[in-house]
Write an enzyme that holds these catalytic residues in place. Structure first.
Site, PDB file in Angstrom:
ATOM      1  N   GLN A   1      -2.344   6.978   6.494  1.00 19.45           N
ATOM      2  CA  GLN A   1      -2.453   5.474   5.712  1.00 19.45           C
ATOM      3  C   GLN A   1      -3.367   5.336   4.888  1.00 19.45           C
ATOM      4  O   GLN A   1      -4.469   6.000   4.599  1.00 19.45           O
ATOM      5  CB  GLN A   1      -2.838   4.449   6.636  1.00 19.45           C
ATOM      6  CG  GLN A   1      -2.592   2.976   6.479  1.00 19.45           C
ATOM      7  CD  GLN A   1      -2.410   1.861   7.724  1.00 19.45           C
ATOM      8  OE1 GLN A   1      -2.216   2.475   8.712  1.00 19.45           O
ATOM      9  NE2 GLN A   1      -2.742   0.608   7.556  1.00 19.45           N
TER      10      GLN A   1
ATOM     11  N   SER B   1      -3.345  11.551  10.841  1.00 14.98           N
ATOM     12  CA  SER B   1      -3.195  10.409  11.633  1.00 14.98           C
ATOM     13  C   SER B   1      -1.710   9.989  12.114  1.00 14.98           C
ATOM     14  O   SER B   1      -1.003  10.715  12.635  1.00 14.98           O
ATOM     15  CB  SER B   1      -4.008   9.382  11.129  1.00 14.98           C
ATOM     16  OG  SER B   1      -4.091   8.132  11.921  1.00 14.98           O
ATOM     17  N   LEU B   2      -1.334   9.150  11.270  1.00 13.92           N
ATOM     18  CA  LEU B   2      -0.144   8.481  11.523  1.00 13.92           C
ATOM     19  C   LEU B   2       1.052   9.845  10.978  1.00 13.92           C
ATOM     20  O   LEU B   2       2.060   9.848  11.416  1.00 13.92           O
ATOM     21  CB  LEU B   2       0.424   7.311  10.801  1.00 13.92           C
ATOM     22  CG  LEU B   2       0.699   7.281   9.257  1.00 13.92           C
ATOM     23  CD1 LEU B   2       2.272   7.538   9.008  1.00 13.92           C
ATOM     24  CD2 LEU B   2       0.389   6.127   8.389  1.00 13.92           C
TER      25      LEU B   2
ATOM     26  N   ARG C   1       2.967   1.426  17.047  1.00 11.56           N
ATOM     27  CA  ARG C   1       1.786   1.819  16.797  1.00 11.56           C
ATOM     28  C   ARG C   1       0.674   0.823  15.961  1.00 11.56           C
ATOM     29  O   ARG C   1      -0.354   0.566  16.181  1.00 11.56           O
ATOM     30  CB  ARG C   1       1.717   3.164  16.280  1.00 11.56           C
ATOM     31  CG  ARG C   1       0.414   3.974  15.999  1.00 11.56           C
ATOM     32  CD  ARG C   1       0.399   5.385  15.754  1.00 11.56           C
ATOM     33  NE  ARG C   1      -0.697   6.255  15.636  1.00 11.56           N
ATOM     34  CZ  ARG C   1      -1.219   6.347  14.475  1.00 11.56           C
ATOM     35  NH1 ARG C   1      -1.077   5.840  13.497  1.00 11.56           N
ATOM     36  NH2 ARG C   1      -2.414   7.030  14.331  1.00 11.56           N
TER      37      ARG C   1
ATOM     38  N   HIS D   1      -9.129   4.898  15.177  1.00 12.76           N
ATOM     39  CA  HIS D   1      -9.817   6.458  16.035  1.00 12.76           C
ATOM     40  C   HIS D   1     -10.900   5.872  16.466  1.00 12.76           C
ATOM     41  O   HIS D   1     -12.163   6.883  16.186  1.00 12.76           O
ATOM     42  CB  HIS D   1      -9.734   7.353  14.662  1.00 12.76           C
ATOM     43  CG  HIS D   1      -8.537   7.596  14.236  1.00 12.76           C
ATOM     44  ND1 HIS D   1      -7.331   8.430  15.138  1.00 12.76           N
ATOM     45  CD2 HIS D   1      -7.701   7.403  12.906  1.00 12.76           C
ATOM     46  CE1 HIS D   1      -6.373   8.251  14.253  1.00 12.76           C
ATOM     47  NE2 HIS D   1      -6.521   7.771  13.123  1.00 12.76           N
TER      48      HIS D   1
ATOM     49  N   GLN E   1      -4.970  10.776  20.062  1.00 11.54           N
ATOM     50  CA  GLN E   1      -5.134  10.531  18.742  1.00 11.54           C
ATOM     51  C   GLN E   1      -5.352   9.090  18.403  1.00 11.54           C
ATOM     52  O   GLN E   1      -6.478   8.880  17.537  1.00 11.54           O
ATOM     53  CB  GLN E   1      -3.923  11.178  17.737  1.00 11.54           C
ATOM     54  CG  GLN E   1      -4.108  10.982  16.505  1.00 11.54           C
ATOM     55  CD  GLN E   1      -2.771  10.373  15.990  1.00 11.54           C
ATOM     56  OE1 GLN E   1      -2.610   9.139  15.917  1.00 11.54           O
ATOM     57  NE2 GLN E   1      -1.978  11.389  15.030  1.00 11.54           N
TER      58      GLN E   1
END
Length: 314
Positions: free
Chosen positions: A10, A94-95, A119, A204, A253
């Site tokens: 992102q 991440s994503l 998510r 996170h 994560q």
């Protein structure tokens, strides 16, 4: 081949992303249509036309970025006969870890789109808007030890942790707004430049536990296969092919640190990767790769010309 495919996270979203791929390649159009069908929304229209504030919403940005990454990978495979097996490893920020897994055949495209939509929604639900914050610590002194010291100072008034170890000189902290604000002041005292990030939730960090619980339930029902190339996971900075470990790591994560710098160092120094190809929107990860592993080659793949040049170079 000492190649790894990287998949952005992102922040790499931009209005119009993927439009030139869709115009040039039927394989890319197929991906965007499949994602629209899976989500029951006209996401690709939003990506092309906006409004931009809707595209940047976490629940839209996450599946949209994945769609562009998968459009790149499917086009490489169908138009240029370059499959993910050409790479020794895959990794995503991440994503982007979901994009990497979808590209490697571990999770279906439709399931990946739905998981990322959930998510994004779950992460937004976890902390009310305005109660969390993130900040980027930048500068030659901005290492993990400094960030941890700043976060510890902030934690005197609330949750504050290191969320992303991105790059040499770029570490991100995350947590409760008051705690992050205090950590920003401490970071400046320690010699870092601290920039608050324009994000809708503190990603996170432990405040994301409600989102982790939602993802644990959803991932528990998802079909996950062994990827066709090993995944270097965010929270361990080490490779895995085991579907059950992948399922667990995707949950971890949500609240855990993205160990991107460590992942890149492992790829370059331990696995002998000399070439990184960033599949998707933007070139953030390519820039990070060059700073972390300056002897490597890093190539962004997000336009038809990029894909054609990459294919000719192999």
């Amino acid at each position: 081949m000492s190649l790894a495919f990287l998949f952005p996270g992102q922040g790499s979203q931009a209005l119009g992303m993927g439009a030139d791929l869709a115009e040039a390649f039927g394989s890319a159009r197929e991906v965007f249509q499949e994602v629209d069908d899976a989500l029951g929304q006209k996401l690709f229209k939003l990506m092309r036309e906006g409004p931009e504030d809707q595209l940047t919403l976490t629940e839209n940005a996450q599946p949209a970025l994945m769609a562009v990454s998968l459009a790149v990978m499917r086009t490489l495979e169908k138009e240029f006969s370059i499959g993910v097996e050409k790479a020794a490893f895959v990794a995503g920020h991440s994503l982007g870890e979901y994009s990497a897994l979808a590209a490697a055949g571990a999770i279906s495209l439709a399931d990946t789109a739905r998981l990322l939509k959930l998510r994004g929604q779950a992460m937004q639900r976890a902390v009310p808007v305005g109660e969390g914050a993130m900040a980027s610590l930048i500068g030659p002194k901005s290492d993990v030890a400094l960030a941890e010291a700043a976060a510890e100072a902030g934690s005197a008034v609330g949750v504050c942790v290191v969320a992303n170890d991105n790059n040499n000189g770029n570490v991100v902290i995350s947590g409760a707004k008051a705690a992050v604000d205090l950590a920003i002041e401490k970071a400046k005292e320690l010699g870092a430049r601290a920039i608050p990030l324009n994000v809708s939730a503190p990603f996170h960090c432990p405040l994301m536990q409600p989102a982790a619980d939602e993802m644990a339930e959803a991932l528990g029902k998802a079909t996950i296969l062994a990827p066709r190339a090993p995944l270097v996971a965010n929270v361990t900075a080490r490779p895995t092919l085991d579907p059950e470990e992948i399922r667990r790591l995707l949950v971890d994560q949500v609240t855990g640190r993205v160990r991107w710098r460590e992942s890149m160092l492992w790829l370059a120094n331990d696995a002998g990767i000399t070439r990184f190809a960033e599949a998707g929107s933007g070139k953030v990860l390519s820039g990070m790769a060059k700073r972390i592993a300056p002897d490597s080659e890093a190539t962004p793949l997000n336009t038809p010309a990029d894909l054609e040049a990459f294919a000719k170079s192999l």
